[in-house]
Enzyme design. Structure first.
Site, short mmCIF file in Angstrom:
data_model
loop_
_atom_site.label_atom_id
_atom_site.label_comp_id
_atom_site.label_asym_id
_atom_site.label_seq_id
_atom_site.Cartn_x
_atom_site.Cartn_y
_atom_site.Cartn_z
N HIS A 49 0.84 -1.19 0.00
CA HIS A 49 0.00 0.00 0.00
C HIS A 49 0.87 1.25 0.00
CE1 HIS A 49 -2.43 3.13 2.32
NE2 HIS A 49 -3.07 2.98 1.17
N SER A 50 0.56 2.18 -0.89
CA SER A 50 1.24 3.47 -0.92
C SER A 50 2.75 3.30 -1.05
CB SER A 50 0.86 4.25 0.34
OG SER A 50 1.32 5.58 0.28
N LEU A 51 3.52 3.83 -0.10
CA LEU A 51 4.98 3.72 -0.17
C LEU A 51 5.43 2.27 -0.11
CD1 LEU A 51 7.72 5.20 -0.22
CD2 LEU A 51 7.61 5.28 2.28
N SER A 66 4.17 -0.18 -1.66
CA SER A 66 4.18 -0.72 -3.02
C SER A 66 5.44 -0.30 -3.77
CB SER A 66 2.93 -0.26 -3.79
OG SER A 66 2.95 1.15 -3.98
#
Length: 642
Positions: A326-328, A330
């Protein structure tokens, strides 16, 4: 490990007067105790081990292998992550505090049960039981039992030093609890999930372990609903989902980064500055050559360690492994996977190799290139062209089957690193599948297809279906609004024509007015607004045909020539104000049934298992675990969300 199956065990006794001993574990939230029952399968395994008096069975695996319970010490221990041990009790009697049910200690529960059985035998219910702490439990009858707390000592004036509390309701048995059957033994796939910035993952301030718990629970319910035929036949079981955390390592006392930031942080607006230090700065830490190495090493080492632990505890597991970030998180996984070696064991490529037999971890060293956009920093560039500050990337001990990026800024980071185009030949060396999933209002998410092939910039992302297999309410609302707009236009023009005819009849001067011109002008205004709404609806419905036209697009090798940008449908309330829901859109993925079902389907598609064509819509309700801050005694609630 605990022996169980996918069916719930029988836990009722034929003797109506006997009591069922059920095992519970404690959560401590905001200094309040919240007790949760183990599943029927786990409680039965704990009870059997307890009554067997076998010292070799003092440690029992529960919760699908994610926790161990030490029966002699009465503690529950997390297996795959660091966390506080929680207390465990063998329960049968409870007292109410507000809406919470709290179990008595085992000795007191045995005492109450003895008095209860004596009252049944003698039919003498007016009993008063003194507890060790000076409090009393009074039996009025079999269904009315109350707990009187210890009276406060009066002061010199005879006034109680504390308010007199109301008597507590006492309950016998576990009828007030919603108890789950238990996890199925058959594990089809293993999914690791890496969090983004900060120590909490959503607006409820839950940790990655907590949001992954809900993700796993929803996934299992969707499997049972959408793969009911295969589930009943034993063809599918469940997807095990394990959290991966890197934040604590970065912000640990050993790193000292929090203390250094504290010494230079201004004292004004402390809450906002603390939020910045604990969350937003994680993005800058990852762009730092010093701290980014720590983050990547933590994620890689955690993945390898947890994979090894999982394989040791599940020796019959033959499935594949996937990653989600998720987010960073990824972006961290993307960089890590870009720098993996193409694995070959015994002449076979990584696609045909069992994950447990892969090569020993090592560091990949790629050619260092200098980019014209940033001449002061050397970038280590992968074989396919992605860049990152000079680092040593550890190797994973398994080859992921799929990589799911949720609300991901990968596209933005690749662009600001000076890479204009990844190219159609770009792929992750050891990972076949890649899926970029995002909410349309997520301010952190970016598309990636245009970086593979610039001609895809104008091609809309693939619309992810609703988990109930129908259009979202707001899409149906748009269609309804279009029909209503047409009706309003017709009625307006009819009324307008009637008014103009009346005015013309009363005033001879208006006889020469060009009524057709006026009608045409009104038509243009209404049609302009109507066409705007219709075109917006058409652009969304066009996504339904996108998959059919994939053959005409050059999608490259990143997802095996298939589409990889996928967009969620916004919820009905979100449709009215996209700015208001931008923040919630970025953290919606953990509990999004649409996202979870999409991931589940991609996993089972790779296994050659198809979902049922029809599902019982009336019975498809997602049972979500109660928030830890809730005082409700139930362990799940029935709601419907994205």
């Amino acid at each position: 490990m605990t022996s169980s199956n996918c069916d719930s065990p029988v836990s009722e006794s034929s003797d109506s007067n006997s009591i069922i001993k059920h095992w519970f574990y404690e959560h401590t939230i905001d200094a309040k105790k919240r007790w949760t029952p183990f599943s029927f399968v786990d409680s039965q395994a704990l009870e059997e081990a307890f009554t067997s008096h076998d010292s070799h069975r003092s440690i029992i695996t529960t919760d699908g292998g994610r926790f161990d319970v030490n029966i002699p010490e009465r503690i529950r221990i997390p297996v795959y992550w660091k966390g506080e041990n929680s207390e465990v009790r063998r329960c049968s009697w409870f007292y109410k505090v507000d809406s919470r049910s709290i179990p008595y200690e085992e000795g007191i529960a045995d005492l109450l049960e003895h008095e209860y059985q004596e009252a049944l035998r003698t039919e003498d219910w007016h009993r008063r039981v003194e507890l060790p702490n000076g409090e009393q439990v009074v039996f009025h009858d079999a269904n009315v039992i109350v707990h009187f707390q210890q009276k406060s000592t009066p002061d010199n004036w005879g006034t109680p030093t504390s308010p007199i509390s109301k008597p507590r309701v006492v309950k016998r048995g576990i009828d007030d609890f919603n108890i789950e059957d238990g996890d199925c033994d058959k594990i089809d796939h293993l999914l690791f999930m890496v969090h983004g910035i900060g120590s909490v993952c959503d607006l409820k301030f839950r940790t990655v372990e907590e949001v992954v718990d809900e993700f796993r629970s929803i996934a299992q319910q969707l499997i049972q609903a959408h793969y009911r035929t295969a589930y009943d036949e034993g063809e599918v079981g469940r997807v095990e989902v394990l959290p991966v955390s890197w934040w604590n390592s970065l912000h640990s006392d050993e790193s000292g980064i929090d203390q250094k930031l504290k010494s230079i942080t201004l004292e004004s607006i402390p809450k906002l500055r603390n939020f910045t230090n604990e969350t937003l700065l994680d993005v800058l830490f990852y762009t730092s050559p010093v701290f980014s190495q720590n983050i990547v090493d933590t994620v890689a080492n955690s993945l390898n360690k947890k994979f090894g632990m999982f394989m040791n505890r599940n020796r019959n597991f033959k499935g594949k492994v996937s990653l989600a970030g998720h987010s960073l998180g990824s972006l961290i996984l993307f960089d890590l996977l870009c720098h993996q070696k193409s694995l070959v064991v015994n002449g076979d490529s990584h696609e045909n190799v069992e994950a447990v037999k892969l090569v020993k971890p090592e560091v990949v060293r790629h050619k260092v290139l200098e980019r014209t956009q940033s001449k002061q920093i050397d970038y280590r560039v992968g074989l396919s062209g992605t860049g990152q500050p000079l680092m040593k990337y550890p190797q994973l001990t398994f080859a992921p089957k799929n990589f799911f990026a949720l609300g991901s800024p990968i596209g933005m980071f690749v662009t600001i690193r000076g890479i204009d185009k990844l190219g159609v030949d770009f792929r992750l060396p050891t990972c076949d599948g890649f899926f970029n999933i995002f909410h349309p209002y997520d301010p952190v998410a970016y598309r990636l297809e245009a970086l593979v092939n610039p001609t895809l910039a104008n091609v809309p992302p693939v619309l992810i279906p609703h988990h109930k297999g129908r259009k979202r309410m707001h899409l149906e609302l748009k269609e309804t609004m279009n029909r209503v707009s047409t009706d309003i236009k017709t009625k307006f023009m009819s009324s307008f024509k009637h008014v103009t005819e009346t005015v013309c009849a009363l005033n001879p001067i208006t006889k020469n007015v060009n009524h057709k011109a006026i009608e045409q002008e009104v038509n243009e205004v209404i049609d302009k607004q109507l066409n705007s709404e219709i075109n917006q609806g058409k652009s969304e419905s066009a996504n339904d045909e996108t998959k059919d036209s994939n053959d005409n697009l050059q999608l490259g090798q990143l997802n095996q020539t298939k589409r990889f940008d996928y967009v969620l449908q916004e919820a009905p309330l979100e449709f009215f104000n996209e700015y208001l829901f931008a923040l919630t859109a970025h953290v919606c993925y953990w509990e999004s049934a649409d996202t979870i079902l999409f991931i589940v389907k991609e996993i089972y598609n790779s296994l050659g298992v198809e979902a049922d064509k029809e599902i019982p819509q009336h019975s498809l309700k997602i049972e979500r675990p109660t928030l830890k801050s809730s005082d409700a005694p139930q362990t799940s609630t029935s709601v419907e969300r994205r």
